[in-house]
Write an enzyme that holds these catalytic residues in place. Structure first.
Site, PDB file in Angstrom:
ATOM      1  N   ASP A   1      -6.775  32.852 -16.166  1.00 56.06           N
ATOM      2  CA  ASP A   1      -7.241  31.731 -15.350  1.00 56.06           C
ATOM      3  C   ASP A   1      -8.147  32.249 -14.241  1.00 56.06           C
ATOM      4  O   ASP A   1      -7.798  33.192 -13.536  1.00 56.06           O
ATOM      5  CB  ASP A   1      -6.040  30.968 -14.775  1.00 56.06           C
ATOM      6  CG  ASP A   1      -6.332  29.493 -14.640  1.00 56.06           C
ATOM      7  OD1 ASP A   1      -7.249  29.153 -13.873  1.00 56.06           O
ATOM      8  OD2 ASP A   1      -5.665  28.688 -15.311  1.00 56.06           O
TER       9      ASP A   1
ATOM     10  N   SER B   1      -9.739  24.072 -14.638  1.00 55.55           N
ATOM     11  CA  SER B   1      -8.682  24.279 -15.638  1.00 55.55           C
ATOM     12  C   SER B   1      -8.523  23.103 -16.592  1.00 55.55           C
ATOM     13  O   SER B   1      -8.243  23.294 -17.767  1.00 55.55           O
ATOM     14  CB  SER B   1      -7.335  24.469 -14.941  1.00 55.55           C
ATOM     15  OG  SER B   1      -7.296  25.680 -14.258  1.00 55.55           O
TER      16      SER B   1
ATOM     17  N   ARG C   1      -8.686  13.587 -11.956  1.00 53.54           N
ATOM     18  CA  ARG C   1      -7.996  14.653 -12.696  1.00 53.54           C
ATOM     19  C   ARG C   1      -6.485  14.420 -12.719  1.00 53.54           C
ATOM     20  O   ARG C   1      -5.892  13.978 -11.736  1.00 53.54           O
ATOM     21  CB  ARG C   1      -8.325  16.008 -12.084  1.00 53.54           C
ATOM     22  CG  ARG C   1      -7.522  17.114 -12.712  1.00 53.54           C
ATOM     23  CD  ARG C   1      -8.136  18.464 -12.527  1.00 53.54           C
ATOM     24  NE  ARG C   1      -7.121  19.488 -12.477  1.00 53.54           N
ATOM     25  CZ  ARG C   1      -7.373  20.786 -12.436  1.00 53.54           C
ATOM     26  NH1 ARG C   1      -8.624  21.214 -12.414  1.00 53.54           N
ATOM     27  NH2 ARG C   1      -6.400  21.650 -12.389  1.00 53.54           N
TER      28      ARG C   1
ATOM     29  N   LYS D   1       0.828  26.900 -13.782  1.00 52.22           N
ATOM     30  CA  LYS D   1      -0.170  26.840 -14.854  1.00 52.22           C
ATOM     31  C   LYS D   1       0.461  26.427 -16.184  1.00 52.22           C
ATOM     32  O   LYS D   1      -0.236  26.433 -17.215  1.00 52.22           O
ATOM     33  CB  LYS D   1      -0.860  28.203 -15.035  1.00 52.22           C
ATOM     34  CG  LYS D   1      -1.668  28.660 -13.835  1.00 52.22           C
ATOM     35  CD  LYS D   1      -2.966  27.871 -13.667  1.00 52.22           C
ATOM     36  CE  LYS D   1      -3.780  28.341 -12.492  1.00 52.22           C
ATOM     37  NZ  LYS D   1      -4.967  27.492 -12.251  1.00 52.22           N
TER      38      LYS D   1
HETATM   39  O1  LIG Z   1      -6.064  22.157  -8.557  1.00 52.33           O
HETATM   40  C1  LIG Z   1      -6.473  23.265  -8.229  1.00 52.33           C
HETATM   41  O2  LIG Z   1      -5.706  24.209  -7.975  1.00 52.33           O
HETATM   42  C2  LIG Z   1      -7.960  23.470  -8.039  1.00 52.33           C
HETATM   43  O3  LIG Z   1      -8.533  22.312  -7.524  1.00 52.33           O
HETATM   44  C3  LIG Z   1      -8.593  23.755  -9.349  1.00 52.33           C
HETATM   45  O4  LIG Z   1      -8.006  24.850  -9.976  1.00 52.33           O
HETATM   46  P1  LIG Z   1      -7.678  24.844 -11.529  1.00 52.33           P
HETATM   47  O5  LIG Z   1      -8.702  23.982 -12.185  1.00 52.33           O
HETATM   48  O6  LIG Z   1      -7.817  26.290 -11.921  1.00 52.33           O
HETATM   49  O7  LIG Z   1      -6.305  24.342 -11.695  1.00 52.33           O
HETATM   50 MN   LIG Z   2      -8.102  27.433 -14.231  1.00 55.51          MN
HETATM   51 MN   LIG Z   3      -8.365  27.025  -9.958  1.00 57.97          MN
END
Ligand SMILES: O=C(O)[C@H](O)COP(=O)(O)O
Ligand SMILES: [Mn+2]
Ligand SMILES: [Mn+2]
Length: 565
Positions: free
Chosen positions: A33, A87, A292, A367
């Site tokens: 990541d 992500s 999101r 994650k």
């Molecule tokens: O939500 C988060 O932590 C960041 O805004 C984006 O990070 P990620 O896309 O790697 O989760």
């Molecule tokens: Mn990511």
């Molecule tokens: Mn991130």
């Protein structure tokens, strides 16, 4: 599970056999990541860190078994190539093998055409406009990862034109997808817009706020306390800090030692009589305006579920609640939403379980949903419990990740190793969070430690693949740790007014590496030269090939070919 279009346009889940590649090899799919490729410089933590495993994949792999893939902008369904990867869109593309117009884009279109106001979701919240308040809750940022300020501005204007008379905005400050400190200018912009609405007779104010990592926007049930702090401020009108306006709040709270936008404490705006200006009450409408999904699922549950035991809500107001999008396609959560989410169906995970591929997926809490929920097209749960096992390693909670930059990388790798050596699974998929989670803290020293920890974890997984004669695919979802400083057009670090370099906590526009190998890979397998613009969406077909199958015809093309010599 329904049937669907397969390779030939018929309705089948059956994948065609790959003409040359064997089945039943163990394939490790490793997603680093926040691990982009950039030229060496002191702010490229991946370069500075000791990363012998990833270095050797590159050194021995270029060009046949190591290449770059596009991980940002239109390659992952974002509105423009100025949008950094993230992500959600990254794992969606990796898992689904096609590029879907993503939330950011779908909301842009719905706002531009006005269709957002004709949908069921808007009509539902509009029912409250006559007698209630419209509350808008979300990330105040132009980062384009979870939300965008210009979309909030259009929604405020549109909602007032469609009859909202009383509006309260509950802000979450960013500093993660955008520079730390930008909260101040975003609040100024929003206050300016709200004052224009007030001139038109709309009673519009900011009612509460707090930093995104401390208030409301937790994910994957890592820490319900985060959501509770938001609930208390937004719904109950209670918070440890009280201010007369949000600009003063943000400025004052940022003066505290070590304060930053991501972690500002919750605050509530009070009127001249000492009353909170905008608690959420019976008869009100609430919209969470982030598009999101991951960090909105938990608050959505708190707003929507009658039965709820994650924290004491004290009051559960009878409201009309809608998400900007539906955040979880499996849970159908929330049930009302303003814009339909991308329909990410027929993901590679679903195909593979139908074709006898047993899958193990693992990451730590922060994650975990990336390699499961996002990978499977924003769908929680298993496709087939008998064929899949998803393991979550609990993340540290309540600390910023620069304090423990190694995170749970080694534990994730151990689980992956055991799954590989156990021989039960054909695909062992992990997300290694370090480069991203520590990169977001802006702590360069810690990010260097983080990158090494991720590299160590990759080594453990590749060693296991070596032992079982398997195959590996190592890639990433977007950049982050390879660029920790804001630069000018010439590529020189930008300084702030005190002469310090401006730390970049966000993701980047960089491409990501993709490496393939392992003793199970036929010697003739190499990257094709005719997909130079290949991106994350090309990985799914590649992985399907490595499992011995052809990808469905509408998937983005595979990155590999098998030469006969
Ligand atoms: O939500 C988060 O932590 C960041 O805004 C984006 O990070 P990620 O896309 O790697 O989760
Ligand atoms: Mn990511
Ligand atoms: Mn991130």
């Amino acid at each position: 599970m329904g049937s669907s279009r397969g390779g030939g346009g018929g309705l089948t889940w059956k994948l065609a056999d790959h003409p040359k590649l064997p089945k039943c090899k163990t394939v490790a799919v490793v997603v680093l990541d926040g691990w982009g490729e950039a030229s060496p410089n002191p702010y490229n933590c991946i370069h500075v860190a000791d990363t012998p495993t990833m270095d050797s994949l590159k050194n021995k792999g270029v060009p046949d078994r190591w290449r770059l893939a596009r991980a940002h902008g239109t390659a992952v369904g974002l509105p423009s190539d100025d949008d950094m990867g993230n992500s959600e869109v990254g794992h969606n593309a990796l898992g689904a093998g096609r590029i879907f117009a993503q939330g950011a884009k779908l909301v842009d279109l719905a706002l531009a055409s006005g269709k957002i106001y004709e949908g069921e979701g808007f009509k539902y919240i509009k029912e409250c406009f006559e007698n209630g308040t419209l509350h808008l809750i979300g990330l105040l940022s132009d980062g384009g990862v979870h939300s965008r300020l210009d979309q909030l501005q259009l929604l405020l204007k549109g909602a007032s034109e469609h009859g909202a008379k009383r509006i309260r905005v509950h802000i979450l400050t960013d500093g993660r997808d955008v520079l730390d400190g930008t909260s101040v200018e975003f609040v100024e912009t929003l206050e300016n817009d709200l004052s224009k609405l007030r001139e038109k007779g709309v009673d519009a104010k900011i009612a509460s706020g707090g930093g995104r990592m401390y208030v409301t926007m937790d994910r994957y049930e890592n820490d319900w306390g985060v959501v509770k702090r938001g609930w208390d401020a937004q719904v109950l009108g209670e918070a440890p800090y009280k201010f007369r306006n949000a600009l003063e709040a943000v400025k004052k709270l940022r003066e505290e030692a070590n304060a930053n936008d991501q972690y500002l404490p919750p605050f509530v705006i009070f009127d001249e009589n000492g009353m909170a200006v905008g608690p959420i009450l019976d008869g009100d409408a609430v919209v969470t305006f982030n598009f999101r999904a991951d960090r909105m699922v938990m608050p959505a549950k708190a707003f929507e579920y009658e039965d709820f035991d994650k924290f004491d809500r004290v009051r559960f107001p009878k409201i009309h609640y809608a998400g900007m999008l539906q955040y979880d396609g499996e849970l159908k959560l929330p049930s009302h939403y303003l814009v339909s989410p991308p329909e990410i169906e027929r993901t590679s995970g679903e195909y593979l379980v139908h074709n006898g591929v047993r899958t193990f997926a693992c990451s730590e809490t922060v994650k975990f949903g990336h390699v499961t929920f996002f990978w499977n097209g924003n769908r929680s749960g298993y496709f087939n419990e008998e064929m899949e096992e998803y393991v979550e390693i609990p993340s540290d909670s309540g600390i910023p990740f620069n304090v423990q930059p190694k995170m749970k990388a080694l534990k994730i790798a151990e689980k992956a190793r055991d799954a590989i050596l156990g021989g039960k699974f054909h695909q062992v998929r992990v997300n290694l969070p370090n480069g991203d989670m520590v990169g977001h803290t802006g702590d360069i020293e810690a990010t260097i430690v983080a990158c090494k920890a991720a590299d160590d974890a990759v080594k453990m997984i590749l060693d296991a693949i070596e032992q079982v004669g398997g195959i590996y695919v190592v890639s990433a979802d977007h950049g982050n740790a390879e660029d920790m400083v804001k630069k000018n057009k010439k590529g020189e670090p930008l300084l702030d007014k005190n002469g310090n370099v401006q730390i970049l906590t966000s993701h980047t526009l960089q491409p990501v590496p993709i490496a393939i190998g392992g003793p199970g890979l036929l010697p003739g397998v190499r990257f094709r030269k005719d997909v130079p613009d290949g991106g994350l969406a090309n990985v799914a077909a590649t992985v399907m090939n490595l499992h011995g199958f052809e990808a469905p015809s509408d998937y983005e093309p595979t990155l590999i070919e098998v030469s006969d010599n």
